[in-house]
Design a protein around this motif. Structure first.
Motif, PDB file in Angstrom:
ATOM      1  N   LEU A  71       0.835  -1.206   0.000  1.00  0.00           N
ATOM      2  CA  LEU A  71       0.000   0.000   0.000  1.00  0.00           C
ATOM      3  C   LEU A  71       0.866   1.252   0.000  1.00  0.00           C
ATOM      4  O   LEU A  71       0.529   2.244  -0.654  1.00  0.00           O
ATOM      5  CB  LEU A  71      -0.912   0.001   1.228  1.00  0.00           C
ATOM      6  CG  LEU A  71      -2.085  -0.971   1.154  1.00  0.00           C
ATOM      7  CD1 LEU A  71      -2.858  -0.936   2.440  1.00  0.00           C
ATOM      8  CD2 LEU A  71      -2.980  -0.614   0.003  1.00  0.00           C
ATOM      9  N   ALA A  72       2.008   1.217   0.722  1.00  0.00           N
ATOM     10  CA  ALA A  72       2.888   2.384   0.749  1.00  0.00           C
ATOM     11  C   ALA A  72       3.441   2.668  -0.631  1.00  0.00           C
ATOM     12  O   ALA A  72       3.556   3.831  -1.035  1.00  0.00           O
ATOM     13  CB  ALA A  72       4.022   2.149   1.742  1.00  0.00           C
ATOM     14  N   ALA A  73       3.768   1.615  -1.383  1.00  0.00           N
ATOM     15  CA  ALA A  73       4.289   1.820  -2.738  1.00  0.00           C
ATOM     16  C   ALA A  73       3.225   2.452  -3.623  1.00  0.00           C
ATOM     17  O   ALA A  73       3.502   3.429  -4.341  1.00  0.00           O
ATOM     18  CB  ALA A  73       4.751   0.488  -3.314  1.00  0.00           C
ATOM     19  N   ALA A  74       1.990   1.947  -3.554  1.00  0.00           N
ATOM     20  CA  ALA A  74       0.923   2.517  -4.376  1.00  0.00           C
ATOM     21  C   ALA A  74       0.655   3.964  -3.991  1.00  0.00           C
ATOM     22  O   ALA A  74       0.510   4.840  -4.855  1.00  0.00           O
ATOM     23  CB  ALA A  74      -0.347   1.679  -4.208  1.00  0.00           C
TER      24      ALA A  74
ATOM     25  N   TYR B 138      -5.039 -15.651   3.127  1.00  0.00           N
ATOM     26  CA  TYR B 138      -5.088 -14.245   2.724  1.00  0.00           C
ATOM     27  C   TYR B 138      -5.214 -14.100   1.209  1.00  0.00           C
ATOM     28  O   TYR B 138      -4.807 -13.094   0.658  1.00  0.00           O
ATOM     29  CB  TYR B 138      -3.840 -13.513   3.211  1.00  0.00           C
ATOM     30  CG  TYR B 138      -3.769 -13.426   4.709  1.00  0.00           C
ATOM     31  CD1 TYR B 138      -4.372 -12.368   5.383  1.00  0.00           C
ATOM     32  CD2 TYR B 138      -3.124 -14.401   5.456  1.00  0.00           C
ATOM     33  CE1 TYR B 138      -4.331 -12.296   6.757  1.00  0.00           C
ATOM     34  CE2 TYR B 138      -3.087 -14.327   6.835  1.00  0.00           C
ATOM     35  CZ  TYR B 138      -3.688 -13.278   7.476  1.00  0.00           C
ATOM     36  OH  TYR B 138      -3.659 -13.197   8.834  1.00  0.00           O
ATOM     37  N   VAL B 139      -5.806 -15.087   0.554  1.00  0.00           N
ATOM     38  CA  VAL B 139      -5.805 -15.048  -0.910  1.00  0.00           C
ATOM     39  C   VAL B 139      -6.687 -13.925  -1.441  1.00  0.00           C
ATOM     40  O   VAL B 139      -6.350 -13.290  -2.439  1.00  0.00           O
ATOM     41  CB  VAL B 139      -6.198 -16.426  -1.478  1.00  0.00           C
ATOM     42  CG1 VAL B 139      -7.636 -16.768  -1.158  1.00  0.00           C
ATOM     43  CG2 VAL B 139      -5.972 -16.473  -2.973  1.00  0.00           C
ATOM     44  N   LEU B 144      -6.978  -8.704  -4.218  1.00  0.00           N
ATOM     45  CA  LEU B 144      -7.436  -7.306  -4.197  1.00  0.00           C
ATOM     46  C   LEU B 144      -6.253  -6.347  -4.301  1.00  0.00           C
ATOM     47  O   LEU B 144      -6.329  -5.328  -4.986  1.00  0.00           O
ATOM     48  CB  LEU B 144      -8.219  -7.023  -2.907  1.00  0.00           C
ATOM     49  CG  LEU B 144      -9.648  -7.542  -2.869  1.00  0.00           C
ATOM     50  CD1 LEU B 144     -10.264  -7.245  -1.521  1.00  0.00           C
ATOM     51  CD2 LEU B 144     -10.467  -6.889  -3.958  1.00  0.00           C
ATOM     52  N   LEU B 145      -5.134  -6.708  -3.622  1.00  0.00           N
ATOM     53  CA  LEU B 145      -3.965  -5.830  -3.695  1.00  0.00           C
ATOM     54  C   LEU B 145      -3.366  -5.834  -5.092  1.00  0.00           C
ATOM     55  O   LEU B 145      -2.846  -4.807  -5.545  1.00  0.00           O
ATOM     56  CB  LEU B 145      -2.921  -6.266  -2.667  1.00  0.00           C
ATOM     57  CG  LEU B 145      -3.182  -5.765  -1.260  1.00  0.00           C
ATOM     58  CD1 LEU B 145      -2.182  -6.350  -0.306  1.00  0.00           C
ATOM     59  CD2 LEU B 145      -3.097  -4.260  -1.224  1.00  0.00           C
ATOM     60  N   LEU B 150      -2.595  -2.417  -9.907  1.00  0.00           N
ATOM     61  CA  LEU B 150      -2.878  -2.104 -11.310  1.00  0.00           C
ATOM     62  C   LEU B 150      -3.582  -0.760 -11.419  1.00  0.00           C
ATOM     63  O   LEU B 150      -3.208   0.099 -12.239  1.00  0.00           O
ATOM     64  CB  LEU B 150      -3.733  -3.216 -11.909  1.00  0.00           C
ATOM     65  CG  LEU B 150      -4.098  -3.031 -13.381  1.00  0.00           C
ATOM     66  CD1 LEU B 150      -2.858  -3.168 -14.231  1.00  0.00           C
ATOM     67  CD2 LEU B 150      -5.140  -4.032 -13.801  1.00  0.00           C
ATOM     68  N   VAL B 151      -4.603  -0.554 -10.542  1.00  0.00           N
ATOM     69  CA  VAL B 151      -5.347   0.704 -10.563  1.00  0.00           C
ATOM     70  C   VAL B 151      -4.415   1.874 -10.243  1.00  0.00           C
ATOM     71  O   VAL B 151      -4.461   2.927 -10.893  1.00  0.00           O
ATOM     72  CB  VAL B 151      -6.515   0.639  -9.565  1.00  0.00           C
ATOM     73  CG1 VAL B 151      -7.155   1.991  -9.396  1.00  0.00           C
ATOM     74  CG2 VAL B 151      -7.548  -0.357 -10.027  1.00  0.00           C
ATOM     75  N   ALA B 152      -3.533   1.675  -9.240  1.00  0.00           N
ATOM     76  CA  ALA B 152      -2.619   2.750  -8.851  1.00  0.00           C
ATOM     77  C   ALA B 152      -1.672   3.086  -9.991  1.00  0.00           C
ATOM     78  O   ALA B 152      -1.376   4.258 -10.243  1.00  0.00           O
ATOM     79  CB  ALA B 152      -1.839   2.334  -7.610  1.00  0.00           C
ATOM     80  N   MET B 153      -1.205   2.054 -10.699  1.00  0.00           N
ATOM     81  CA  MET B 153      -0.265   2.287 -11.800  1.00  0.00           C
ATOM     82  C   MET B 153      -0.933   3.074 -12.917  1.00  0.00           C
ATOM     83  O   MET B 153      -0.399   4.090 -13.399  1.00  0.00           O
ATOM     84  CB  MET B 153       0.239   0.944 -12.319  1.00  0.00           C
ATOM     85  CG  MET B 153       1.412   1.038 -13.232  1.00  0.00           C
ATOM     86  SD  MET B 153       2.001  -0.597 -13.664  1.00  0.00           S
ATOM     87  CE  MET B 153       0.727  -1.130 -14.774  1.00  0.00           C
TER      88      MET B 153
END
Lengths: 103, 165
Positions: A71-74, B138-139, B144-145, B150-153
């Motif tokens: 999360l920190a990277a994003a 935690y799959v 989701l992460l 992808l969304v953040a990129m």
């Protein structure tokens, strides 16, 4: 002198957290505010790993710390993009001078 | 005092002193380079806590990724001819008082609480356990992460793109 215990790690992370809060509150430059946020996230991560080690919970704490790093990277990527846009619009990135969303 | 304690105090001191320089240095580039030592100190603490994989990830993502990104941010948001990249602080005295009180309360809580303090045995490597947890318990968070990254990129690329006028 007593042996290193959980509390030693918690004190280090408390001090790191306070330094991060100080950076977020006082620094003018938006990138330094981001560095303060990274310090806060690192302090939280130390807590997660320390509790994972001393609380006998298995590896759940380390998994959570891994997610926090992702999360920190994003967060850093998005925040830097926003800061670059602010710089293009206002020609500075001082958070105390920018009080409009657009020019 | 054995070797473990000595290494702990070394890394704790490294983390806190360089963290102090990060928040107090006038020059932003100095702050960024001090951040390297803070991250490195935290990495040392991870190793002392037996989290080997997390220590490697910390070095690769924080020092190799986020710090380079922050340095790019510093270089791109200042005039290239301006060698001295400085930035001031505002409202230092109230902040020192407030943060000092906050830190004192936090540390006293940490020291006075009775934590469950039973160190388990350190596994020789955590990669096997972490990998197994990632694809079993935690799959959902893992997937989701992946979508979040992808969304953040895509979001970062589209926000930072120069618009055609």
């Amino acid at each position: 002198m007593e042996h290193i215990s959980l509390q030693h790690f918690l004190v280090v992370s408390s001090i790191l957290f306070s330094l991060g809060i100080y950076a977020v509150v006082t620094r003018k430059n938006a990138i330094l505010v981001l560095m303060g946020i990274e310090l806060i996230l690192n302090a939280a991560n130390i807590n997660f790993v320390a509790f994972s080690r001393y609380g006998n919970f298995g590896l759940s704490g380390e998994i959570t710390a891994l997610f926090v790093i992702i999360l920190a990277a994003a967060e850093a990527a998005i925040a830097l993009a926003i800061v670059l846009n602010i710089y293009k619009t206002f020609s500075n990135v001082n958070v105390d001078e920018i009080n409009k969303l657009k020019e | 005092m054995n070797l473990y304690d000595l290494i702990f105090y070394l890394f704790a001191l490294l983390t806190i002193v360089s963290g102090f320089f990060v928040v107090s240095s006038k020059n932003i580039v100095h702050s960024a380079f001090n951040l390297i030592f803070t991250f490195f100190g935290v990495t040392g603490l991870y190793v002392l806590l037996g989290a080997d994989f997390l220590a490697i990830v910390q070095i690769m993502v924080y020092i190799g990724g986020i710090l380079v990104l922050l340095l790019f941010g510093v270089m791109l948001t200042h005039k290239a001819t301006n060698v001295e990249i400085k930035s001031g602080s505002i409202k230092v005295i109230p902040a020192v008082i407030g943060v000092g009180i906050f830190a004192a309360v936090l540390i006293s809580i940490m020291l006075s609480s009775h934590w469950k303090d039973i160190p388990g045995s350190i596994p020789s490597t955590t990669i096997y356990g972490l990998g197994k947890l990632l694809v079993t318990d935690y799959v959902l968070i893992f997937e989701l992460l992946a979508i979040l990254l992808l969304v953040a990129m895509i979001g970062a690329a589209s926000i930072a793109r120069r618009e055609k006028e």
